[in-house]
Design a protein around this motif. Structure first.
Motif, PDB file in Angstrom:
ATOM      1  N   ASN A  67      10.038  12.361  -4.606  1.00 44.89           N
ATOM      2  CA  ASN A  67       8.768  11.660  -4.737  1.00 44.89           C
ATOM      3  C   ASN A  67       7.747  12.551  -5.456  1.00 44.89           C
ATOM      4  O   ASN A  67       7.635  13.732  -5.149  1.00 44.89           O
ATOM      5  CB  ASN A  67       8.291  11.343  -3.300  1.00 44.89           C
ATOM      6  CG  ASN A  67       6.810  11.067  -3.184  1.00 44.89           C
ATOM      7  OD1 ASN A  67       6.119  11.762  -2.452  1.00 44.89           O
ATOM      8  ND2 ASN A  67       6.285  10.081  -3.901  1.00 44.89           N
ATOM      9  N   LEU A  68       7.043  11.976  -6.428  1.00 40.62           N
ATOM     10  CA  LEU A  68       5.900  12.662  -7.052  1.00 40.62           C
ATOM     11  C   LEU A  68       4.680  11.762  -6.908  1.00 40.62           C
ATOM     12  O   LEU A  68       4.758  10.566  -7.205  1.00 40.62           O
ATOM     13  CB  LEU A  68       6.140  12.913  -8.540  1.00 40.62           C
ATOM     14  CG  LEU A  68       7.311  13.802  -8.951  1.00 40.62           C
ATOM     15  CD1 LEU A  68       7.426  13.832 -10.473  1.00 40.62           C
ATOM     16  CD2 LEU A  68       7.155  15.220  -8.411  1.00 40.62           C
ATOM     17  N   THR A  69       3.577  12.321  -6.465  1.00 40.17           N
ATOM     18  CA  THR A  69       2.340  11.550  -6.341  1.00 40.17           C
ATOM     19  C   THR A  69       1.350  12.118  -7.348  1.00 40.17           C
ATOM     20  O   THR A  69       0.952  13.281  -7.245  1.00 40.17           O
ATOM     21  CB  THR A  69       1.799  11.621  -4.906  1.00 40.17           C
ATOM     22  OG1 THR A  69       2.848  11.242  -4.006  1.00 40.17           O
ATOM     23  CG2 THR A  69       0.628  10.671  -4.717  1.00 40.17           C
ATOM     24  N   LEU A 116       5.874  13.095   2.932  1.00 40.08           N
ATOM     25  CA  LEU A 116       6.528  12.068   2.116  1.00 40.08           C
ATOM     26  C   LEU A 116       5.485  10.990   1.820  1.00 40.08           C
ATOM     27  O   LEU A 116       4.794  10.528   2.732  1.00 40.08           O
ATOM     28  CB  LEU A 116       7.697  11.422   2.856  1.00 40.08           C
ATOM     29  CG  LEU A 116       8.874  12.305   3.262  1.00 40.08           C
ATOM     30  CD1 LEU A 116       9.884  11.488   4.081  1.00 40.08           C
ATOM     31  CD2 LEU A 116       9.559  12.923   2.051  1.00 40.08           C
ATOM     32  N   THR A 117       5.387  10.591   0.580  1.00 39.58           N
ATOM     33  CA  THR A 117       4.466   9.522   0.208  1.00 39.58           C
ATOM     34  C   THR A 117       5.306   8.340  -0.247  1.00 39.58           C
ATOM     35  O   THR A 117       6.026   8.430  -1.247  1.00 39.58           O
ATOM     36  CB  THR A 117       3.499   9.997  -0.885  1.00 39.58           C
ATOM     37  OG1 THR A 117       2.889  11.214  -0.458  1.00 39.58           O
ATOM     38  CG2 THR A 117       2.413   8.966  -1.139  1.00 39.58           C
ATOM     39  N   LEU A 118       5.226   7.253   0.522  1.00 40.93           N
ATOM     40  CA  LEU A 118       6.103   6.106   0.301  1.00 40.93           C
ATOM     41  C   LEU A 118       5.294   4.887  -0.126  1.00 40.93           C
ATOM     42  O   LEU A 118       4.117   4.757   0.231  1.00 40.93           O
ATOM     43  CB  LEU A 118       6.876   5.804   1.589  1.00 40.93           C
ATOM     44  CG  LEU A 118       7.718   6.983   2.101  1.00 40.93           C
ATOM     45  CD1 LEU A 118       8.204   6.724   3.525  1.00 40.93           C
ATOM     46  CD2 LEU A 118       8.907   7.238   1.179  1.00 40.93           C
ATOM     47  N   SER A 119       5.920   4.018  -0.877  1.00 38.48           N
ATOM     48  CA  SER A 119       5.277   2.781  -1.303  1.00 38.48           C
ATOM     49  C   SER A 119       5.730   1.639  -0.410  1.00 38.48           C
ATOM     50  O   SER A 119       6.916   1.538  -0.076  1.00 38.48           O
ATOM     51  CB  SER A 119       5.630   2.487  -2.766  1.00 38.48           C
ATOM     52  OG  SER A 119       5.063   3.482  -3.597  1.00 38.48           O
ATOM     53  N   ILE A 120       4.771   0.799  -0.041  1.00 40.95           N
ATOM     54  CA  ILE A 120       5.031  -0.358   0.830  1.00 40.95           C
ATOM     55  C   ILE A 120       4.769  -1.624   0.020  1.00 40.95           C
ATOM     56  O   ILE A 120       3.687  -1.792  -0.539  1.00 40.95           O
ATOM     57  CB  ILE A 120       4.083  -0.348   2.052  1.00 40.95           C
ATOM     58  CG1 ILE A 120       4.137   0.985   2.791  1.00 40.95           C
ATOM     59  CG2 ILE A 120       4.373  -1.540   2.978  1.00 40.95           C
ATOM     60  CD1 ILE A 120       5.463   1.329   3.389  1.00 40.95           C
ATOM     61  N   LYS A 121       5.759  -2.496  -0.038  1.00 41.38           N
ATOM     62  CA  LYS A 121       5.616  -3.776  -0.743  1.00 41.38           C
ATOM     63  C   LYS A 121       6.105  -4.882   0.187  1.00 41.38           C
ATOM     64  O   LYS A 121       7.234  -4.787   0.693  1.00 41.38           O
ATOM     65  CB  LYS A 121       6.461  -3.734  -2.027  1.00 41.38           C
ATOM     66  CG  LYS A 121       6.230  -4.895  -2.958  1.00 41.38           C
ATOM     67  CD  LYS A 121       7.082  -4.714  -4.207  1.00 41.38           C
ATOM     68  CE  LYS A 121       6.967  -5.921  -5.128  1.00 41.38           C
ATOM     69  NZ  LYS A 121       7.889  -5.789  -6.269  1.00 41.38           N
ATOM     70  N   ASN A 122       5.279  -5.874   0.403  1.00 41.78           N
ATOM     71  CA  ASN A 122       5.619  -6.967   1.340  1.00 41.78           C
ATOM     72  C   ASN A 122       6.066  -6.436   2.704  1.00 41.78           C
ATOM     73  O   ASN A 122       7.061  -6.890   3.264  1.00 41.78           O
ATOM     74  CB  ASN A 122       6.720  -7.861   0.735  1.00 41.78           C
ATOM     75  CG  ASN A 122       6.224  -8.605  -0.481  1.00 41.78           C
ATOM     76  OD1 ASN A 122       5.055  -8.974  -0.547  1.00 41.78           O
ATOM     77  ND2 ASN A 122       7.102  -8.799  -1.464  1.00 41.78           N
ATOM     78  N   GLY A 145       0.811  -1.208   0.000  1.00 39.18           N
ATOM     79  CA  GLY A 145       0.000   0.000   0.000  1.00 39.18           C
ATOM     80  C   GLY A 145       0.842   1.254   0.000  1.00 39.18           C
ATOM     81  O   GLY A 145       2.057   1.215  -0.229  1.00 39.18           O
ATOM     82  N   ILE A 146       0.160   2.350   0.262  1.00 33.59           N
ATOM     83  CA  ILE A 146       0.818   3.657   0.313  1.00 33.59           C
ATOM     84  C   ILE A 146       0.876   4.130   1.755  1.00 33.59           C
ATOM     85  O   ILE A 146      -0.127   4.064   2.470  1.00 33.59           O
ATOM     86  CB  ILE A 146       0.063   4.673  -0.583  1.00 33.59           C
ATOM     87  CG1 ILE A 146       0.422   4.420  -2.044  1.00 33.59           C
ATOM     88  CG2 ILE A 146       0.391   6.099  -0.194  1.00 33.59           C
ATOM     89  CD1 ILE A 146      -0.303   5.291  -3.020  1.00 33.59           C
ATOM     90  N   LEU A 147       2.049   4.584   2.152  1.00 34.44           N
ATOM     91  CA  LEU A 147       2.220   5.184   3.480  1.00 34.44           C
ATOM     92  C   LEU A 147       2.393   6.683   3.291  1.00 34.44           C
ATOM     93  O   LEU A 147       3.386   7.124   2.697  1.00 34.44           O
ATOM     94  CB  LEU A 147       3.451   4.608   4.191  1.00 34.44           C
ATOM     95  CG  LEU A 147       3.792   5.283   5.520  1.00 34.44           C
ATOM     96  CD1 LEU A 147       2.681   5.139   6.544  1.00 34.44           C
ATOM     97  CD2 LEU A 147       5.107   4.743   6.071  1.00 34.44           C
TER      98      LEU A 147
END
Lengths: 139, 139, 139
Positions: free
Chosen positions: B100-102, A101-107, A36-38
């Motif tokens: 980061n770009l959203t 900050l918009t971060l991507s979460i994988k596993n 998801g997105i954090l």
């Protein structure tokens, strides 16, 4: 789809960059969302967020020094001086870096480069407790 | 809700702004998600991301020039000098722009203004292969 | 999961910071999504977005002044001069701040600190109508 809202607190002791990569990594690993997105927001305008090199502490020193020269603590050049000589420069440094900050979460892991760390950039001289909103959305 | 994780690679040949609007637009059009959020993260701290004017190449020249003057390649003013005269300025320029770009995706298209393009801002002098994490979440 | 796409327009009258916290707060309260992510993108490259202090107007004055000194309106230092002396500085100020804000929505309210407001930072001298894409994704 699920959503989780939480806050992480960081205690700062004056100007500088404070890593919170470990705190956020741990938090993410403990949630029920796998992918998801954090979305991280700092709830202040005199401290900010940056993703920076996590290897050489000199990088953090030079960053602090660069921003101090760019927005000097000199009451003569600002109108907003009532909260101390460090406050208006803090707002400027905050505008120049990130509130979010918009971060991507994988596993259950942050997608970050090998040399990337998450930092809170404290711009005030005194101690503060800074709140980072953590909002995770995903499956 | 679906999620797609991928990477786009950009080969850079020294300092400057490299458009990746076409690559990302094509990638989005090929995914099974019609509407959603595209979270792009650059996995490096010596190159960064900006949304800038896509019309006049002089804008890109002036941007590069402005940041070079603001954070000069001068080892005398930095402590972190072991990775070359361009490395510490690169970290500073990265902090001043975006990691980061959203972006919002509607009907398989990026929501961007007419004159907006996506750029990788390379701050190092040598050739690099830069990785942009692409994470799409939506329906 | 639902998604809502909309636009909010802001009329500007020259350089400065224009609060849109109230407009976006009202918009969020009127949508059918209770919790989610609000992705805001400004569809221009000569105006930008910042989260800043909402209390003392002097902060907004000092911010405008700081950025004007940092990227002066002086055609002699830029190649891109065909759109007026304020255009290239506007692109630089846009690169130094944000094109995009990603906000968290909880119980139909923006997660923001007490002293935080949303601002459009207009960098051009003339009147403009600026479009802010609002994309809400959540439940």
């Amino acid at each position: 789809m699920q959503q989780i809202f939480d806050e992480i607190k960081i205690n700062t002791k004056g100007q500088g960059l404070y890593s919170f990569t470990d705190k956020t990594t741990l938090w993410v690993s403990q949630q029920k969302i796998t992918n998801g997105i954090l979305n991280i927001n700092i709830l202040h305008t005199s401290a900010s967020l940056v993703i920076q090199e996590n290897a050489d502490p000199d990088v953090l020193y030079d960053l602090k020094n660069f921003f101090d020269k760019l927005a000097p603590m000199d009451n003569k050049i600002y109108k907003h001086t009532t909260e101390g000589k460090d406050d208006m420069p803090a707002h400027i440094k905050s505008a120049l870096t990130n509130n979010n900050l918009t971060l991507s979460i994988k596993n259950k892991k942050l997608i970050l480069g090998t040399w990337q760390g998450l930092y809170l950039f404290e711009h005030r001289l005194e101690k503060h407790t800074r709140i980072l909103s953590h909002h995770l959305i995903g499956d």
